[in-house]
Design an enzyme around this catalytic site. Structure first.
Site, PDB file in Angstrom:
ATOM      1  N   GLY A 177       0.815  -1.220   0.000  1.00 31.43           N
ATOM      2  CA  GLY A 177       0.000   0.000   0.000  1.00 31.43           C
ATOM      3  C   GLY A 177       0.841   1.259   0.000  1.00 31.43           C
ATOM      4  O   GLY A 177       2.047   1.234  -0.281  1.00 31.43           O
ATOM      5  N   VAL A 178       0.206   2.349   0.350  1.00 32.62           N
ATOM      6  CA  VAL A 178       0.897   3.640   0.382  1.00 32.62           C
ATOM      7  C   VAL A 178       2.053   3.590   1.376  1.00 32.62           C
ATOM      8  O   VAL A 178       3.153   4.067   1.103  1.00 32.62           O
ATOM      9  CB  VAL A 178      -0.104   4.761   0.764  1.00 32.62           C
ATOM     10  N   GLY A 193       2.308  20.296   7.861  1.00 28.23           N
ATOM     11  CA  GLY A 193       1.948  19.080   8.601  1.00 28.23           C
ATOM     12  C   GLY A 193       3.124  18.122   8.584  1.00 28.23           C
ATOM     13  O   GLY A 193       4.206  18.449   8.085  1.00 28.23           O
ATOM     14  N   ILE A 197       3.892  15.409   6.910  1.00 28.03           N
ATOM     15  CA  ILE A 197       4.475  14.959   5.637  1.00 28.03           C
ATOM     16  C   ILE A 197       5.344  16.068   5.031  1.00 28.03           C
ATOM     17  O   ILE A 197       6.466  15.827   4.581  1.00 28.03           O
ATOM     18  CB  ILE A 197       3.378  14.477   4.660  1.00 28.03           C
ATOM     19  N   GLU A 234       3.033  27.549   5.701  1.00 32.59           N
ATOM     20  CA  GLU A 234       1.905  26.955   6.427  1.00 32.59           C
ATOM     21  C   GLU A 234       0.827  28.024   6.592  1.00 32.59           C
ATOM     22  O   GLU A 234       1.107  29.151   6.972  1.00 32.59           O
ATOM     23  CB  GLU A 234       2.403  26.410   7.785  1.00 32.59           C
ATOM     24  N   ALA A 287       1.912  19.315   0.205  1.00 36.52           N
ATOM     25  CA  ALA A 287       1.588  18.300   1.224  1.00 36.52           C
ATOM     26  C   ALA A 287       0.529  18.902   2.143  1.00 36.52           C
ATOM     27  O   ALA A 287       0.830  19.354   3.248  1.00 36.52           O
ATOM     28  CB  ALA A 287       2.843  17.915   1.996  1.00 36.52           C
ATOM     29  N   ARG A 327      -4.649  14.450   2.973  1.00 37.91           N
ATOM     30  CA  ARG A 327      -4.982  13.285   2.152  1.00 37.91           C
ATOM     31  C   ARG A 327      -6.486  13.071   2.145  1.00 37.91           C
ATOM     32  O   ARG A 327      -7.174  13.421   3.095  1.00 37.91           O
ATOM     33  CB  ARG A 327      -4.243  12.047   2.678  1.00 37.91           C
ATOM     34  N   HIS A 353      19.981   3.498  33.120  1.00 42.46           N
ATOM     35  CA  HIS A 353      20.793   4.715  33.034  1.00 42.46           C
ATOM     36  C   HIS A 353      22.051   4.441  32.219  1.00 42.46           C
ATOM     37  O   HIS A 353      22.633   3.376  32.379  1.00 42.46           O
ATOM     38  CB  HIS A 353      21.181   5.175  34.437  1.00 42.46           C
TER      39      HIS A 353
HETATM   40  P1  FAD Z   1      -3.063   2.311   1.961  1.00 38.42           P
HETATM   41  O1  FAD Z   1      -1.739   2.070   2.543  1.00 38.42           O
HETATM   42  O2  FAD Z   1      -3.336   3.620   1.331  1.00 38.42           O
HETATM   43  O3  FAD Z   1      -3.317   1.157   0.927  1.00 38.42           O
HETATM   44  C1  FAD Z   1      -4.458   1.097   0.155  1.00 38.42           C
HETATM   45  C2  FAD Z   1      -4.230   0.149  -0.990  1.00 38.42           C
HETATM   46  O4  FAD Z   1      -5.485  -0.056  -1.636  1.00 38.42           O
HETATM   47  C3  FAD Z   1      -3.299   0.694  -2.055  1.00 38.42           C
HETATM   48  O5  FAD Z   1      -2.349  -0.288  -2.409  1.00 38.42           O
HETATM   49  C4  FAD Z   1      -4.222   1.016  -3.232  1.00 38.42           C
HETATM   50  O6  FAD Z   1      -3.605   0.845  -4.487  1.00 38.42           O
HETATM   51  C5  FAD Z   1      -5.302  -0.059  -3.034  1.00 38.42           C
HETATM   52  N1  FAD Z   1      -6.582   0.274  -3.659  1.00 38.42           N
HETATM   53  C6  FAD Z   1      -7.206   1.464  -3.731  1.00 38.42           C
HETATM   54  N2  FAD Z   1      -8.403   1.330  -4.380  1.00 38.42           N
HETATM   55  C7  FAD Z   1      -8.512   0.015  -4.684  1.00 38.42           C
HETATM   56  C8  FAD Z   1      -9.514  -0.762  -5.334  1.00 38.42           C
HETATM   57  N3  FAD Z   1     -10.644  -0.225  -5.793  1.00 38.42           N
HETATM   58  N4  FAD Z   1      -9.308  -2.089  -5.485  1.00 38.42           N
HETATM   59  C9  FAD Z   1      -8.169  -2.677  -5.019  1.00 38.42           C
HETATM   60  N5  FAD Z   1      -7.192  -1.990  -4.395  1.00 38.42           N
HETATM   61  C10 FAD Z   1      -7.368  -0.673  -4.230  1.00 38.42           C
HETATM   62  N6  FAD Z   1       1.732   6.504   8.670  1.00 38.42           N
HETATM   63  C11 FAD Z   1       2.347   6.103   9.791  1.00 38.42           C
HETATM   64  O7  FAD Z   1       1.741   5.459  10.626  1.00 38.42           O
HETATM   65  N7  FAD Z   1       3.660   6.423  10.020  1.00 38.42           N
HETATM   66  C12 FAD Z   1       4.388   7.138   9.143  1.00 38.42           C
HETATM   67  O8  FAD Z   1       5.556   7.407   9.384  1.00 38.42           O
HETATM   68  C13 FAD Z   1       3.759   7.552   7.949  1.00 38.42           C
HETATM   69  N8  FAD Z   1       4.448   8.261   7.029  1.00 38.42           N
HETATM   70  C14 FAD Z   1       3.847   8.620   5.861  1.00 38.42           C
HETATM   71  C15 FAD Z   1       4.574   9.335   4.940  1.00 38.42           C
HETATM   72  C16 FAD Z   1       3.994   9.723   3.755  1.00 38.42           C
HETATM   73  C17 FAD Z   1       4.807  10.488   2.750  1.00 38.42           C
HETATM   74  C18 FAD Z   1       2.640   9.362   3.483  1.00 38.42           C
HETATM   75  C19 FAD Z   1       1.999   9.738   2.192  1.00 38.42           C
HETATM   76  C20 FAD Z   1       1.902   8.642   4.405  1.00 38.42           C
HETATM   77  C21 FAD Z   1       2.496   8.274   5.604  1.00 38.42           C
HETATM   78  N9  FAD Z   1       1.784   7.569   6.582  1.00 38.42           N
HETATM   79  C22 FAD Z   1       2.403   7.198   7.748  1.00 38.42           C
HETATM   80  C23 FAD Z   1       0.370   7.239   6.410  1.00 38.42           C
HETATM   81  C24 FAD Z   1       0.206   5.784   6.009  1.00 38.42           C
HETATM   82  O9  FAD Z   1       0.890   5.566   4.798  1.00 38.42           O
HETATM   83  C25 FAD Z   1      -1.261   5.452   5.863  1.00 38.42           C
HETATM   84  O10 FAD Z   1      -1.942   5.797   7.046  1.00 38.42           O
HETATM   85  C26 FAD Z   1      -1.447   3.973   5.621  1.00 38.42           C
HETATM   86  O11 FAD Z   1      -0.779   3.568   4.447  1.00 38.42           O
HETATM   87  C27 FAD Z   1      -2.934   3.639   5.483  1.00 38.42           C
HETATM   88  O12 FAD Z   1      -3.075   2.286   5.275  1.00 38.42           O
HETATM   89  P2  FAD Z   1      -4.348   1.699   4.532  1.00 38.42           P
HETATM   90  O13 FAD Z   1      -4.213   0.208   4.659  1.00 38.42           O
HETATM   91  O14 FAD Z   1      -5.574   2.332   5.030  1.00 38.42           O
HETATM   92  O15 FAD Z   1      -4.233   2.121   3.007  1.00 38.42           O
END
Ligand code: FAD
Length: 477
Positions: free
Chosen positions: A41-42, A182, A184, A203, A269, A272, A444
């Site tokens: 995922g993301v 924020g 990011i 900001e 940024a 989201r 410590h």
């Molecule tokens: P996602 O990780 O967004 O995954 C969703 C998946 O669903 C994706 O692969 C997408 O392609 C897929 N998808 C979408 N629509 C469909 C569909 N119709 N059919 C099939 N698949 C689909 N969080 C933290 O906790 N710590 C951090 O340090 C952190 N750093 C971050 C840094 C950045 C730059 C960014 C952008 C985000 C960061 N986050 C962080 C946030 C974190 O990435 C998200 O909260 C997390 O990925 C959410 O997980 P999720 O499973 O909800 O979805």
């Protein structure tokens, strides 16, 4: 005949893959649908992991520079962007590849494609390698995550990046504008500043990390002011024009000497948005709120009883560990266990330098909600370990219920705060009292001692913080 599954998980981020893996561990027949080759995922491909790999390097550059103060000079670093990108990409592919292995080992069926509800028990699948399919299911978990918010009116330009573009690391711009203070924006801005960009951060509100306690933000802001060209608060980007020389950006704010500036790259940024609009949810009874978040109850069940939703797509905080925890609740509910999503706190970490981390009730929230709390602060200037690291720019604070002495929240700023907050999470989750922290012997010299000493501050007995005793009133007869 359509393919079928007891459970289908849509999206393989930290919510979706955690759900699919647990479902398999509980012997549920599970299908995971996601367009990528491997789960992640993301978080793994475009978020948490690549950003932290780059932040690690940024910290190294910064420390190497700082080392001159300790008598060790390394000279100016040369940055090989291709190798740096290669390091980040290797981390991502190792981790996602590992998840791919775990998917196979658990016999989770992974379909590469995107899914859309045609009714409450059927999905239409758009397959990555072409064609479509259908899948019937008993239960579904929607874990489709979120995407970066774009600012309407900004031109389409290769030089205007979102967080995904920023992490691609196509190069190191000479002059970079980061829009959004924020976490990011601050994390990516810090990376580029360390790599040599002249970074300006803008900001809209009057402080970085809106909503976070100001005493936690202050040490970070001080350091960022040194690392960045400019930090412009209460300032808005009102227009961007693509020109030969770069992006001409018009700013609107109180203390601007000139409103127009030119940058090589602009990184946006500003938040989201949930991925809920193309899912065919209207073909089910599931409800989406005005911001696009899918409405769920404490078991992550939508208004369509056999459809659950977890992670970024159901709301704040949009964090990976929240998504993974929600995954457990949704799957266990489907498996017939009596569970609910009711954490006492969800920690948040900003992985800048210094890091900022908090969990549970914050001082700001306590003020807003009129909750009577006592705040016990331990400054890292009094920590031996912080001194040895030459990083006394930190603070540990406990938010305590003055009546019960229960720890309601913890806030930390300092090097490694993201690791230290876990103890705070345990304290809040276990309803620990200030005396529990005070009486737990901490090793410590470590930064973790600051948690214990903050508890000692609450009782007016911190070993390393002197509090003059109030003069006793003379007795009057
Ligand atoms: P996602 O990780 O967004 O995954 C969703 C998946 O669903 C994706 O692969 C997408 O392609 C897929 N998808 C979408 N629509 C469909 C569909 N119709 N059919 C099939 N698949 C689909 N969080 C933290 O906790 N710590 C951090 O340090 C952190 N750093 C971050 C840094 C950045 C730059 C960014 C952008 C985000 C960061 N986050 C962080 C946030 C974190 O990435 C998200 O909260 C997390 O990925 C959410 O997980 P999720 O499973 O909800 O979805």
């Amino acid at each position: 005949m359509a393919d079928s599954a007891k459970l289908v998980v849509i999206g393989a981020g930290p919510g979706g893959y955690a759900a699919a893996f647990l479902a398999a561990d509980l012997d549920l027949d599970v299908v995971l649908v996601d367009p990528e080759e491997n789960p992640g995922g993301v978080c793994l491909y475009r978020g948490c992991i690549p950003s932290k790999a780059l932040l690690h390097v940024a910290k190294l550059i910064d420390e190497a520079d700082h080392a001159a103060d300790w008598g060790v000079a390394f000279g100016k670093p040369t940055i090989d962007v291709d190798r740096l990108r290669g390091f980040k990409d290797r981390v991502v592919s190792k981790l996602t590849g590992g998840l791919g292995q775990l998917t196979k080992q658990r016999k989770v069926r992974h379909i590469r494609g995107t899914a859309r509800f045609t009714d409450a028990n059927r999905l239409e699948l758009d397959l990555v390698d072409g064609g479509t399919d259908t899948l019937d299911f008993e239960h579904a978990i929607v874990a489709t995550g979120s995407h970066p918010t774009a600012i309407p009116g900004f031109p389409e330009s290769e030089r205007i990046l979102d967080s995904t573009g920023g992490l691609d690391l196509a190069g190191v711009p000479k002059k970079l504008l980061v829009v959004g203070g924020g976490y990011i924006g601050l994390e990516l801005g810090s990376v580029y500043a360390a790599l040599g960009s002249k970074v300006t951060m803008v900001e809209m509100t009057d402080g970085l990390l809106p909503g976070v306690d100001r005493d936690l933000v202050r040490p970070l802001q001080k350091r960022l002011e040194k690392a960045c060209e400019e930090i412009l608060l209460s300032t808005k980007v009102v227009a961007i024009k693509e020109q030969k020389a770069g992006l001409k950006v018009t700013l609107e704010g109180d203390d601007l000497d000139k409103p127009d500036r030119t940058y090589d790259t602009v990184l946006v940024a500003v938040g989201r948005r949930p991925n809920s609009s193309d899912l065919g949810l209207e073909n089910t009874a599931a409800v989406v709120d005005e911001q696009g978040f899918i409405t769920v109850d404490e078991r992550l069940r939508t208004a369509q009883p056999n459809v659950f939703a977890i992670g970024d797509v159901v709301g704040q905080p949009m964090l990976a560990h929240k998504a993974s925890h929600e995954a457990r609740v949704a799957v266990e509910t489907i498996a017939g266990h009596k569970v609910a999503f009711e954490p006492a706190c969800i920690p948040a970490v900003v992985f800048t330098d210094p890091e900022v981390a908090w969990c549970g009730l914050t001082e700001t929230e306590a003020k807003e909600r009129g909750i009577d709390v006592q705040v016990a602060r331990f400054p890292w200037a009094a920590s031996g370990r912080a001194m040895t690291l030459d990083r006394d720019d930190g603070v540990t604070k406990l938010i305590i219920d003055p009546e019960t002495e229960r720890i309601l929240g913890v806030g930390l700023t300092g090097a490694g705060a993201g690791e230290l907050i876990a103890e705070g999470v345990l304290a809040v989750e276990m309803a620990a009292l200030a005396s529990d922290l005070k009486l737990s012997i901490h090793p410590h010299p470590t930064l973790s001692e600051t948690m214990m000493e903050a508890a000692e501050v609450f009782f007016g007995q911190s070993t390393h913080v002197y509090r003059p005793k109030r003069a006793k009133k003379a007795k009057t007869s």
